[in-house]
Design a protein around this motif. Sequence first.
Motif, mmCIF file in Angstrom:
data_model
loop_
_atom_site.group_PDB
_atom_site.id
_atom_site.type_symbol
_atom_site.label_atom_id
_atom_site.label_comp_id
_atom_site.label_asym_id
_atom_site.label_seq_id
_atom_site.Cartn_x
_atom_site.Cartn_y
_atom_site.Cartn_z
ATOM 1 N N ALA A 174 16.732 37.278 5.379
ATOM 2 C CA ALA A 174 15.706 37.420 6.413
ATOM 3 C C ALA A 174 14.754 38.555 6.068
ATOM 4 C CB ALA A 174 16.378 37.713 7.756
ATOM 5 N N ALA A 175 13.495 38.372 6.438
ATOM 6 C CA ALA A 175 12.501 39.424 6.233
ATOM 7 C C ALA A 175 12.820 40.609 7.143
ATOM 8 C CB ALA A 175 11.105 38.890 6.519
ATOM 9 N N VAL A 176 12.600 41.805 6.641
ATOM 10 C CA VAL A 176 12.779 43.047 7.388
ATOM 11 C C VAL A 176 11.439 43.774 7.360
ATOM 12 C CG1 VAL A 176 13.958 45.277 7.433
ATOM 13 C CG2 VAL A 176 15.203 43.238 6.740
ATOM 14 N N THR A 177 11.015 44.289 8.498
ATOM 15 C CA THR A 177 9.762 45.041 8.562
ATOM 16 C C THR A 177 10.061 46.519 8.358
ATOM 17 O OG1 THR A 177 8.835 43.451 10.121
ATOM 18 C CG2 THR A 177 7.768 45.608 9.997
ATOM 19 N N PRO A 178 9.559 47.119 7.266
ATOM 20 C CA PRO A 178 9.749 48.555 7.076
ATOM 21 C C PRO A 178 9.117 49.330 8.237
ATOM 22 C CG PRO A 178 9.010 47.526 5.041
ATOM 23 C CD PRO A 178 8.854 46.504 6.127
ATOM 24 N N GLN A 179 9.876 50.264 8.801
ATOM 25 C CA GLN A 179 9.410 51.060 9.932
ATOM 26 C C GLN A 179 8.942 52.420 9.457
ATOM 27 O OE1 GLN A 179 9.233 49.817 13.128
ATOM 28 N NE2 GLN A 179 9.780 47.934 12.054
ATOM 29 N N PRO A 180 7.743 52.853 9.857
ATOM 30 C CA PRO A 180 7.286 54.187 9.455
ATOM 31 C C PRO A 180 8.157 55.273 10.081
ATOM 32 C CG PRO A 180 5.652 53.108 10.873
ATOM 33 C CD PRO A 180 6.770 52.151 10.683
ATOM 34 N N VAL A 181 8.495 56.289 9.298
ATOM 35 C CA VAL A 181 9.247 57.420 9.819
ATOM 36 C C VAL A 181 8.343 58.220 10.764
ATOM 37 C CG1 VAL A 181 10.452 59.550 9.196
ATOM 38 C CG2 VAL A 181 10.785 57.481 7.826
ATOM 39 N N ASP A 182 7.075 58.332 10.406
ATOM 40 C CA ASP A 182 6.065 58.984 11.239
ATOM 41 C C ASP A 182 5.185 57.884 11.823
ATOM 42 O OD1 ASP A 182 3.765 60.224 12.273
ATOM 43 O OD2 ASP A 182 3.686 61.721 10.676
ATOM 44 N N ALA A 205 20.510 44.466 1.375
ATOM 45 C CA ALA A 205 19.099 44.658 1.713
ATOM 46 C C ALA A 205 18.367 45.173 0.476
ATOM 47 C CB ALA A 205 18.939 45.647 2.862
ATOM 48 N N TYR A 206 17.048 44.942 0.457
ATOM 49 C CA TYR A 206 16.233 45.497 -0.618
ATOM 50 C C TYR A 206 14.798 45.663 -0.162
ATOM 51 C CZ TYR A 206 14.357 40.802 -1.782
ATOM 52 O OH TYR A 206 13.735 39.584 -1.753
ATOM 53 N N PHE A 207 14.037 46.480 -0.906
ATOM 54 C CA PHE A 207 12.600 46.617 -0.685
ATOM 55 C C PHE A 207 11.901 46.625 -2.038
ATOM 56 C CE2 PHE A 207 14.208 50.941 -0.885
ATOM 57 C CZ PHE A 207 13.300 51.597 -1.711
ATOM 58 N N SER A 226 11.596 53.337 6.699
ATOM 59 C CA SER A 226 13.015 53.055 6.837
ATOM 60 C C SER A 226 13.201 51.546 6.916
ATOM 61 C CB SER A 226 13.540 53.699 8.122
ATOM 62 O OG SER A 226 14.841 53.255 8.410
ATOM 63 N N ILE A 227 14.213 51.050 6.213
ATOM 64 C CA ILE A 227 14.619 49.656 6.428
ATOM 65 C C ILE A 227 16.100 49.655 6.779
ATOM 66 C CG2 ILE A 227 12.867 48.654 4.922
ATOM 67 C CD1 ILE A 227 15.240 47.974 2.993
ATOM 68 N N VAL A 228 16.461 48.767 7.663
ATOM 69 C CA VAL A 228 17.835 48.607 8.110
ATOM 70 C C VAL A 228 18.222 47.166 7.862
ATOM 71 C CG1 VAL A 228 19.367 48.697 10.107
ATOM 72 C CG2 VAL A 228 17.540 50.382 9.874
ATOM 73 N N GLY A 229 19.378 46.966 7.249
ATOM 74 C CA GLY A 229 19.839 45.607 6.978
ATOM 75 C C GLY A 229 21.338 45.520 7.093
ATOM 76 N N SER A 230 21.832 44.309 7.224
ATOM 77 C CA SER A 230 23.275 44.088 7.263
ATOM 78 C C SER A 230 23.585 42.715 6.710
ATOM 79 C CB SER A 230 23.818 44.225 8.690
ATOM 80 O OG SER A 230 23.254 43.238 9.518
ATOM 81 N N ALA A 231 24.806 42.568 6.233
ATOM 82 C CA ALA A 231 25.252 41.282 5.690
ATOM 83 C C ALA A 231 26.770 41.255 5.669
ATOM 84 C CB ALA A 231 24.715 41.078 4.277
ATOM 85 N N ARG A 265 0.412 54.562 8.138
ATOM 86 C CA ARG A 265 -0.058 53.177 8.079
ATOM 87 C C ARG A 265 1.124 52.216 7.977
ATOM 88 N NH1 ARG A 265 1.213 52.153 2.958
ATOM 89 N NH2 ARG A 265 0.734 53.642 1.323
ATOM 90 N N VAL A 266 0.818 50.952 8.169
ATOM 91 C CA VAL A 266 1.815 49.899 7.993
ATOM 92 C C VAL A 266 2.220 49.873 6.516
ATOM 93 C CG1 VAL A 266 2.159 47.397 8.077
ATOM 94 C CG2 VAL A 266 0.909 48.547 9.907
ATOM 95 N N ALA A 267 3.481 49.644 6.243
ATOM 96 C CA ALA A 267 3.980 49.628 4.865
ATOM 97 C C ALA A 267 3.317 48.522 4.057
ATOM 98 C CB ALA A 267 5.486 49.439 4.858
ATOM 99 N N LEU A 268 3.059 48.807 2.799
ATOM 100 C CA LEU A 268 2.543 47.805 1.875
ATOM 101 C C LEU A 268 3.687 47.075 1.175
ATOM 102 C CD1 LEU A 268 -0.329 49.932 0.311
ATOM 103 C CD2 LEU A 268 -0.502 48.235 2.147
ATOM 104 N N SER A 269 4.844 47.712 1.127
ATOM 105 C CA SER A 269 6.022 47.106 0.513
ATOM 106 C C SER A 269 6.627 46.063 1.452
ATOM 107 C CB SER A 269 7.053 48.187 0.188
ATOM 108 O OG SER A 269 7.334 48.951 1.341
ATOM 109 N N THR A 270 7.493 45.221 0.903
ATOM 110 C CA THR A 270 8.188 44.206 1.699
ATOM 111 C C THR A 270 9.695 44.400 1.546
ATOM 112 O OG1 THR A 270 8.158 42.605 -0.118
ATOM 113 C CG2 THR A 270 6.321 42.524 1.437
ATOM 114 N N ALA A 271 10.452 43.856 2.490
ATOM 115 C CA ALA A 271 11.902 44.037 2.461
ATOM 116 C C ALA A 271 12.604 42.791 2.995
ATOM 117 C CB ALA A 271 12.285 45.260 3.296
#
Length: 157
Positions: free
Chosen positions: A66-74, A19-21, A5-10, A78-84
Amino acid sequence: MPRYSIVGSATGTAGSTIAYFVNSATSPSRLKLYEVMVGSQATPADQAQEIDIRRINDEATTNSGAAVTPQPVDENDRVALSTAREAVTEPDANNTDPTYEAGQVLEIPLNLRATFRWIAAPGSELVATAAEDTGFGVDISATTSAFLTNVTMLYEE
């Protein structure tokens, strides 16, 4: 496949990315976007935006926002390999937006007094190419007024 999950605002104008990933360079995968929620925590008023979900085929080399850290749903994933990133401003001499493919995948007419939620039917997820810097973004294509817009995107990696 792990889910994130990623959460962003602007507070954006037309052309701003909320926001994007995107895929990383080291381990790109077929990212699957399966849920999007868009709304605003601003004071209700009769204002509107056109929100577009768009495919990204190249992340900006010089980013704003700003960088956003993808949060695992479970939590056991593992830590996400994608960036956001979130709150990506209009391009200027020092910053560039990600490169979007022509057209939009989803178009969401959003009124400030409402919240929108899209959930893909099983097997109908939006899928990105398994290549570096590909993914999905939420872009403001038109607005009657600049107001704070919040987005949550859920995806598989």
